[in-house]
Design a protein around this motif. Structure first.
Motif, PDB file in Angstrom:
ATOM      1  N   MET A 231       0.841  -1.191   0.000  1.00  0.00           N
ATOM      2  CA  MET A 231       0.000   0.000   0.000  1.00  0.00           C
ATOM      3  C   MET A 231       0.881   1.247   0.000  1.00  0.00           C
ATOM      4  SD  MET A 231      -3.232  -0.664   2.498  1.00  0.00           S
ATOM      5  CE  MET A 231      -2.268  -0.876   3.965  1.00  0.00           C
ATOM      6  N   ARG A 232       0.370   2.316  -0.601  1.00  0.00           N
ATOM      7  CA  ARG A 232       1.068   3.588  -0.605  1.00  0.00           C
ATOM      8  C   ARG A 232       0.156   4.676  -0.066  1.00  0.00           C
ATOM      9  NH1 ARG A 232       2.631   3.689  -6.712  1.00  0.00           N
ATOM     10  NH2 ARG A 232       0.724   2.480  -6.764  1.00  0.00           N
ATOM     11  N   LYS A 233       0.746   5.715   0.511  1.00  0.00           N
ATOM     12  CA  LYS A 233      -0.009   6.833   1.063  1.00  0.00           C
ATOM     13  C   LYS A 233      -0.529   7.740  -0.038  1.00  0.00           C
ATOM     14  CE  LYS A 233       2.859   7.174   5.176  1.00  0.00           C
ATOM     15  NZ  LYS A 233       3.806   8.029   5.898  1.00  0.00           N
ATOM     16  N   ILE A 234      -1.537   8.496   0.283  1.00  0.00           N
ATOM     17  CA  ILE A 234      -1.996   9.606  -0.546  1.00  0.00           C
ATOM     18  C   ILE A 234      -1.479  10.851   0.162  1.00  0.00           C
ATOM     19  CG2 ILE A 234      -3.983  10.828  -1.471  1.00  0.00           C
ATOM     20  CD1 ILE A 234      -5.528   8.136  -1.179  1.00  0.00           C
TER      21      ILE A 234
END
Length: 194
Positions: A1-4
């Motif tokens: 997962m990656r941050k916004i």
């Protein structure tokens, strides 16, 4: 997962009463220029007013001529907005009590928050508004949050309850030492008056 990853507040929108109440409060009390207006694109019965809070970003208000101001406080339970805080310069902050008093606006008086001073009052619709003034300016190339992060670390390390002026002063010194080079080999504090 990656941050916004966010890069600041784009705008805040508030459900207001009628158009004139919004203009009288946001521009007439808080001095935010009324920069443009258009229909609420999701509800044609409402207008959408845009104000500049002083940093070029936006506070927007949905208004309807069918709605009148209500002095009932807005809910502050979990899940609701507790308050909005706006930044003031020290010069303006020191005039705030007098300027609220001359309008008959009830307020909290000045509250000492350690790293800043605050005054609280409600808008004509019961939304709690905070006017805040930092007690420091960050060193060149740094932000208020840079100073507060360093001050927090010092506060925790020293076992103090909250950030206060001494933590701010020491944090600013640390940030300057880390970010600005010096030809001195020893940058420790000195007393040239002995």
């Amino acid at each position: 997962m990656r941050k916004i990853q966010t890069q600041g507040v784009h705008h805040i929108t508030i459900n207001g009463a009628n158009r004139q109440t919004a203009i009288d409060f946001w521009e007439g009390v808080l001095g935010m220029p009324f920069v443009f207006e258009q229909p609420n694109l999701d509800n044609a019965a409402e207008s959408h007013l845009y104000f500049d809070p002083g940093d070029g970003r936006l506070i927007t208000i949905f208004t309807s001529e069918e709605r009148e101001p209500s002095a009932n406080p807005t809910p502050r339970e979990p899940g609701f907005v507790h308050h909005l805080a706006f930044s003031l310069s020290e010069a303006v902050f020191h005039q705030t009590v007098e300027r609220l008093d001359e309008r008959g606006i009830e307020h909290s008086g000045v509250k000492d928050r350690g790293f800043m001073d605050s005054i609280y009052f409600e808008d004509p619709l019961g939304l709690l508004v905070e006017l805040a003034s930092y007690r420091f300016e960050p060193p060149a190339g740094h932000t208020h949050t840079d100073v507060l992060l360093e001050a927090h670390k010092l506060r925790v390390e020293r076992g103090d309850a909250n950030i206060d002026r001494v933590h701010l002063a020491d944090a600013i010194e640390l940030l300057v030492m880390r970010s600005q080079e010096s030809l001195s080999e020893d940058r420790a504090p000195k007393n040239p008056y002995r």
